[in-house]
Scaffold this motif. Structure first.
Motif, PDB file in Angstrom:
ATOM      1  N   PRO A 140     -60.376  -0.726  37.542  1.00 34.91           N
ATOM      2  CA  PRO A 140     -59.359  -1.314  36.663  1.00 34.91           C
ATOM      3  C   PRO A 140     -58.319  -2.107  37.458  1.00 34.91           C
ATOM      4  O   PRO A 140     -57.852  -1.670  38.503  1.00 34.91           O
ATOM      5  CB  PRO A 140     -58.721  -0.095  35.981  1.00 34.91           C
ATOM      6  N   GLY A 141     -58.002  -3.296  36.963  1.00 28.18           N
ATOM      7  CA  GLY A 141     -56.996  -4.140  37.589  1.00 28.18           C
ATOM      8  C   GLY A 141     -57.491  -4.961  38.766  1.00 28.18           C
ATOM      9  O   GLY A 141     -56.727  -5.703  39.376  1.00 28.18           O
ATOM     10  N   ALA A 142     -58.790  -4.842  39.100  1.00 23.89           N
ATOM     11  CA  ALA A 142     -59.315  -5.540  40.280  1.00 23.89           C
ATOM     12  C   ALA A 142     -59.858  -6.926  39.955  1.00 23.89           C
ATOM     13  O   ALA A 142     -60.209  -7.670  40.855  1.00 23.89           O
ATOM     14  CB  ALA A 142     -60.406  -4.710  40.945  1.00 23.89           C
ATOM     15  N   MET A 143     -59.925  -7.284  38.666  1.00 21.80           N
ATOM     16  CA  MET A 143     -60.489  -8.583  38.321  1.00 21.80           C
ATOM     17  C   MET A 143     -59.447  -9.679  38.482  1.00 21.80           C
ATOM     18  O   MET A 143     -58.293  -9.540  38.090  1.00 21.80           O
ATOM     19  CB  MET A 143     -61.016  -8.592  36.889  1.00 21.80           C
ATOM     20  N   VAL A 144     -59.892 -10.769  39.092  1.00 19.44           N
ATOM     21  CA  VAL A 144     -59.058 -11.953  39.248  1.00 19.44           C
ATOM     22  C   VAL A 144     -59.631 -13.018  38.319  1.00 19.44           C
ATOM     23  O   VAL A 144     -60.839 -13.254  38.316  1.00 19.44           O
ATOM     24  CB  VAL A 144     -59.079 -12.462  40.709  1.00 19.44           C
ATOM     25  N   ASP A 145     -58.774 -13.641  37.528  1.00 18.78           N
ATOM     26  CA  ASP A 145     -59.208 -14.646  36.562  1.00 18.78           C
ATOM     27  C   ASP A 145     -58.648 -16.011  36.936  1.00 18.78           C
ATOM     28  O   ASP A 145     -57.527 -16.109  37.448  1.00 18.78           O
ATOM     29  CB  ASP A 145     -58.711 -14.296  35.153  1.00 18.78           C
ATOM     30  N   VAL A 146     -59.435 -17.047  36.658  1.00 16.80           N
ATOM     31  CA  VAL A 146     -58.996 -18.434  36.815  1.00 16.80           C
ATOM     32  C   VAL A 146     -59.426 -19.168  35.546  1.00 16.80           C
ATOM     33  O   VAL A 146     -60.514 -18.918  35.015  1.00 16.80           O
ATOM     34  CB  VAL A 146     -59.627 -19.087  38.070  1.00 16.80           C
ATOM     35  N   ASP A 147     -58.588 -20.059  35.076  1.00 16.13           N
ATOM     36  CA  ASP A 147     -58.862 -20.804  33.849  1.00 16.13           C
ATOM     37  C   ASP A 147     -60.127 -21.659  34.006  1.00 16.13           C
ATOM     38  O   ASP A 147     -60.172 -22.560  34.852  1.00 16.13           O
ATOM     39  CB  ASP A 147     -57.659 -21.691  33.506  1.00 16.13           C
ATOM     40  N   ALA A 148     -61.133 -21.377  33.189  1.00 19.37           N
ATOM     41  CA  ALA A 148     -62.405 -22.112  33.247  1.00 19.37           C
ATOM     42  C   ALA A 148     -62.251 -23.568  32.828  1.00 19.37           C
ATOM     43  O   ALA A 148     -63.132 -24.385  33.102  1.00 19.37           O
ATOM     44  CB  ALA A 148     -63.438 -21.423  32.362  1.00 19.37           C
ATOM     45  N   LEU A 149     -61.142 -23.900  32.162  1.00 13.61           N
ATOM     46  CA  LEU A 149     -60.901 -25.279  31.731  1.00 13.61           C
ATOM     47  C   LEU A 149     -59.873 -25.990  32.620  1.00 13.61           C
ATOM     48  O   LEU A 149     -59.402 -27.080  32.276  1.00 13.61           O
ATOM     49  CB  LEU A 149     -60.449 -25.296  30.263  1.00 13.61           C
ATOM     50  N   ASP A 150     -59.553 -25.399  33.760  1.00 10.31           N
ATOM     51  CA  ASP A 150     -58.606 -26.005  34.689  1.00 10.31           C
ATOM     52  C   ASP A 150     -59.139 -27.365  35.148  1.00 10.31           C
ATOM     53  O   ASP A 150     -60.244 -27.446  35.694  1.00 10.31           O
ATOM     54  CB  ASP A 150     -58.419 -25.070  35.887  1.00 10.31           C
ATOM     55  N   PRO A 151     -58.373 -28.444  34.937  1.00 11.32           N
ATOM     56  CA  PRO A 151     -58.839 -29.771  35.369  1.00 11.32           C
ATOM     57  C   PRO A 151     -59.132 -29.856  36.868  1.00 11.32           C
ATOM     58  O   PRO A 151     -59.973 -30.645  37.289  1.00 11.32           O
ATOM     59  CB  PRO A 151     -57.686 -30.702  34.983  1.00 11.32           C
ATOM     60  N   GLU A 152     -58.460 -29.038  37.677  1.00 11.22           N
ATOM     61  CA  GLU A 152     -58.722 -29.064  39.119  1.00 11.22           C
ATOM     62  C   GLU A 152     -60.150 -28.593  39.419  1.00 11.22           C
ATOM     63  O   GLU A 152     -60.812 -29.109  40.312  1.00 11.22           O
ATOM     64  CB  GLU A 152     -57.713 -28.196  39.872  1.00 11.22           C
ATOM     65  N   LEU A 153     -60.646 -27.619  38.657  1.00 10.91           N
ATOM     66  CA  LEU A 153     -62.029 -27.166  38.842  1.00 10.91           C
ATOM     67  C   LEU A 153     -63.012 -28.194  38.286  1.00 10.91           C
ATOM     68  O   LEU A 153     -64.108 -28.359  38.818  1.00 10.91           O
ATOM     69  CB  LEU A 153     -62.261 -25.824  38.148  1.00 10.91           C
ATOM     70  N   ALA A 154     -62.642 -28.843  37.184  1.00 16.08           N
ATOM     71  CA  ALA A 154     -63.463 -29.894  36.565  1.00 16.08           C
ATOM     72  C   ALA A 154     -64.899 -29.433  36.301  1.00 16.08           C
ATOM     73  O   ALA A 154     -65.852 -30.139  36.609  1.00 16.08           O
ATOM     74  CB  ALA A 154     -63.438 -31.162  37.407  1.00 16.08           C
ATOM     75  N   LEU A 155     -65.049 -28.242  35.716  1.00 19.05           N
ATOM     76  CA  LEU A 155     -66.386 -27.743  35.388  1.00 19.05           C
ATOM     77  C   LEU A 155     -66.934 -28.533  34.196  1.00 19.05           C
ATOM     78  O   LEU A 155     -66.278 -28.621  33.159  1.00 19.05           O
ATOM     79  CB  LEU A 155     -66.333 -26.247  35.065  1.00 19.05           C
ATOM     80  N   PRO A 156     -68.120 -29.106  34.318  1.00 23.79           N
ATOM     81  CA  PRO A 156     -68.671 -29.963  33.257  1.00 23.79           C
ATOM     82  C   PRO A 156     -69.305 -29.158  32.123  1.00 23.79           C
ATOM     83  O   PRO A 156     -70.524 -29.071  31.999  1.00 23.79           O
ATOM     84  CB  PRO A 156     -69.711 -30.809  34.009  1.00 23.79           C
ATOM     85  N   TRP A 157     -68.465 -28.604  31.269  1.00 19.66           N
ATOM     86  CA  TRP A 157     -68.948 -27.754  30.174  1.00 19.66           C
ATOM     87  C   TRP A 157     -69.673 -28.543  29.088  1.00 19.66           C
ATOM     88  O   TRP A 157     -70.480 -27.986  28.361  1.00 19.66           O
ATOM     89  CB  TRP A 157     -67.770 -26.988  29.562  1.00 19.66           C
ATOM     90  N   GLY A 158     -69.350 -29.809  28.908  1.00 20.93           N
ATOM     91  CA  GLY A 158     -69.967 -30.582  27.834  1.00 20.93           C
ATOM     92  C   GLY A 158     -69.524 -30.124  26.458  1.00 20.93           C
ATOM     93  O   GLY A 158     -70.279 -30.225  25.487  1.00 20.93           O
ATOM     94  N   LEU A 159     -68.306 -29.637  26.344  1.00 19.80           N
ATOM     95  CA  LEU A 159     -67.795 -29.114  25.071  1.00 19.80           C
ATOM     96  C   LEU A 159     -67.544 -30.239  24.073  1.00 19.80           C
ATOM     97  O   LEU A 159     -67.050 -31.300  24.438  1.00 19.80           O
ATOM     98  CB  LEU A 159     -66.494 -28.342  25.300  1.00 19.80           C
ATOM     99  N   THR A 160     -67.881 -29.971  22.815  1.00 18.57           N
ATOM    100  CA  THR A 160     -67.594 -30.923  21.742  1.00 18.57           C
ATOM    101  C   THR A 160     -66.458 -30.423  20.855  1.00 18.57           C
ATOM    102  O   THR A 160     -66.048 -31.103  19.936  1.00 18.57           O
ATOM    103  CB  THR A 160     -68.847 -31.165  20.883  1.00 18.57           C
ATOM    104  N   GLY A 161     -65.977 -29.236  21.135  1.00 16.57           N
ATOM    105  CA  GLY A 161     -64.870 -28.636  20.400  1.00 16.57           C
ATOM    106  C   GLY A 161     -64.315 -27.497  21.228  1.00 16.57           C
ATOM    107  O   GLY A 161     -64.822 -27.210  22.321  1.00 16.57           O
TER     108      GLY A 161
END
Length: 196
Positions: A140-161
């Motif tokens: 518990p408490g050991a997970m580190v999260d980063v925003d998957a939609l962070d423009p710096e990461l620029a992950l190409p999700w291909g989202l339409t909504g």
């Protein structure tokens, strides 16, 4: 099976050899001795998790900081997902870079993520089930999260909504904020790792 290292040091894509006949097909999803010899790391399963997601669900980017060497073997056993491995190891030559893979049970491709590699995916179908074999039990408490939609990461999700996300994932810090927090894991060169 073929085990290929990706552009993220220590992260691998595992492509099985399929045997087909009139019943369907069979493949080895993983083999301890081969995984250990190819990755140079001992992988012992300590916990098994499954997540089931509806279409359009975006989970991640998640990694653990305790224990720092916690690794995972990820497969999609139902439906299909767009999967991302993201290097969150401060000091890594591939810090902030990602590897994208489409996972589904027909191909049987698996991903090996060493400690410090973040994981995120988008469910492409209702009922997409992802299986995680983990080398460490949940802390518990050991997970580190980063925003998957962070423009710096620029992950190409291909989202339409807008995707379906948990409140925790939607509120996750940017990569820069995660670095500033000091919680991201540090990169250890392969020659300094404890090997079997």
């Amino acid at each position: 099976m073929r085990i290929d290292e990706t552009v993220l040091p220590g992260a691998y894509r595992i492509v099985p050899d399929r045997i087909e006949d009139e019943r369907g097909h069979f493949y080895e999803a993983a083999r301890h001795s081969l995984l250990t010899s190819e990755t140079g790391m001992e992988f012992t399963v300590r916990q098994v998790n499954n997540s089931v997601s509806r279409r359009g669900t975006l989970r991640g980017v998640h990694c653990n900081d305790v224990p720092p060497d916690a690794s995972k073997l990820v497969t999609c056993v139902r439906g299909s997902i767009l999967d991302f491995m993201v290097d969150l190891r401060v000091g890594s030559p591939s810090f902030g870079r990602h590897v994208m893979t489409r996972l589904d049970p027909a191909d049987g491709i698996a991903l090996y993520l060493p400690g410090g590699i973040g994981h995120a995916f988008l469910a492409l179908e209702d009922g997409a089930c992802v299986n995680y074999l983990l080398s460490a039990e949940y802390v518990p408490g050991a997970m580190v999260d980063v925003d998957a939609l962070d423009p710096e990461l620029a992950l190409p999700w291909g989202l339409t909504g807008p995707p379906v996300r948990s409140a925790k994932d939607a509120a996750a810090p940017s990569l820069a904020e995660a670095v500033a927090s000091g919680r991201l894991p540090r990169y250890t060169p392969p020659e300094e790792l404890n090997r079997p």
